[in-house]
Design a protein around this motif. Structure first.
Motif, mmCIF file in Angstrom:
data_model
loop_
_atom_site.group_PDB
_atom_site.id
_atom_site.type_symbol
_atom_site.label_atom_id
_atom_site.label_comp_id
_atom_site.label_asym_id
_atom_site.label_seq_id
_atom_site.Cartn_x
_atom_site.Cartn_y
_atom_site.Cartn_z
ATOM 1 N N THR A 53 48.891 45.322 45.859
ATOM 2 C CA THR A 53 48.492 46.057 47.051
ATOM 3 C C THR A 53 46.981 46.213 47.108
ATOM 4 O OG1 THR A 53 50.575 47.258 46.999
ATOM 5 C CG2 THR A 53 48.826 48.202 48.331
ATOM 6 N N VAL A 54 46.366 46.551 45.983
ATOM 7 C CA VAL A 54 44.912 46.705 45.934
ATOM 8 C C VAL A 54 44.235 45.365 46.205
ATOM 9 C CG1 VAL A 54 42.956 47.278 44.463
ATOM 10 C CG2 VAL A 54 45.007 48.703 44.404
ATOM 11 N N GLN A 55 44.775 44.286 45.612
ATOM 12 C CA GLN A 55 44.207 42.956 45.853
ATOM 13 C C GLN A 55 44.252 42.615 47.332
ATOM 14 O OE1 GLN A 55 45.322 39.475 43.384
ATOM 15 N NE2 GLN A 55 45.860 38.501 45.311
ATOM 16 N N ALA A 56 45.369 42.854 47.973
ATOM 17 C CA ALA A 56 45.506 42.564 49.401
ATOM 18 C C ALA A 56 44.509 43.380 50.221
ATOM 19 C CB ALA A 56 46.939 42.843 49.861
ATOM 20 N N GLN A 57 44.298 44.653 49.845
ATOM 21 C CA GLN A 57 43.350 45.503 50.561
ATOM 22 C C GLN A 57 41.918 44.993 50.390
ATOM 23 O OE1 GLN A 57 44.356 49.248 48.757
ATOM 24 N NE2 GLN A 57 45.797 49.784 50.393
ATOM 25 N N VAL A 58 41.570 44.586 49.180
ATOM 26 C CA VAL A 58 40.224 44.066 48.920
ATOM 27 C C VAL A 58 40.000 42.776 49.701
ATOM 28 C CG1 VAL A 58 38.716 43.054 47.152
ATOM 29 C CG2 VAL A 58 39.958 45.177 46.672
#
Length: 150
Positions: free
Chosen positions: A2-7
């Motif tokens: 999820t964090v990767q997708a947001q970044v």
């Protein structure tokens, strides 16, 4: 994830707002597909293939690129299926620059690969590859049996 997708989404937004390029250095080919217009595949510090993203994924030409793409998990695979790997070990970088750096791991290597650095050649418009077996005139086919040609 999820964090990767947001970044990655933040990077895309910034790229659009600032009208700029982004250079990503990654082994995550899913991210490459999603984020990149062009791809430079490197092995042991040298470019082995360069093309626009669609061309590289549709018609990869370097055996290392084939290995990278083959090692990606497939959605159709079961969780029990073993991931494919590239056999062998990377070269000692202190000993590179005298031959194809991938030859000791390449199932298609020839004697020429062991003794000469392959030049990066444009073999199709905008598609460059550094492999003695891939030229504008001759092509190595993925999965082909190696006859140890010179």
């Amino acid at each position: 994830m999820t964090v990767q997708a947001q970044v990655l989404e933040l990077l895309k937004d910034l790229q659009k707002k600032l009208n700029t390029a982004i250079l990503l250095i990654t082994h995550n080919l899913g991210v490459v597909w999603d984020m990149c217009d062009t791809v430079m595949v490197m092995y042991a510090g040298n470019t082995v293939e360069y093309a626009d993203t669609v061309a590289l994924y549709q018609t990869p030409l370097h055996p290392y690129t084939w290995g990278l793409l083959d090692s990606m998990p497939k959605l159709s695979s079961s969780s029990k299926d073993a991931l494919k790997t590239i056999p062998g070990t990377p070269p000692d970088l202190r000993l590179t620059g005298y031959c194809c750096n991938f030859y000791n791991r390449c199932p298609y290597a020839t004697e020429k690969c062991r003794h000469e650095v392959p030049p990066l050649l444009e073999v199709e418009p905008g598609h460059f590859v550094a492999c003695h077996r891939q030229t504008a005139e001759t092509r190595l086919t993925r999965g082909e049996v190696n006859h140890n040609e010179d």
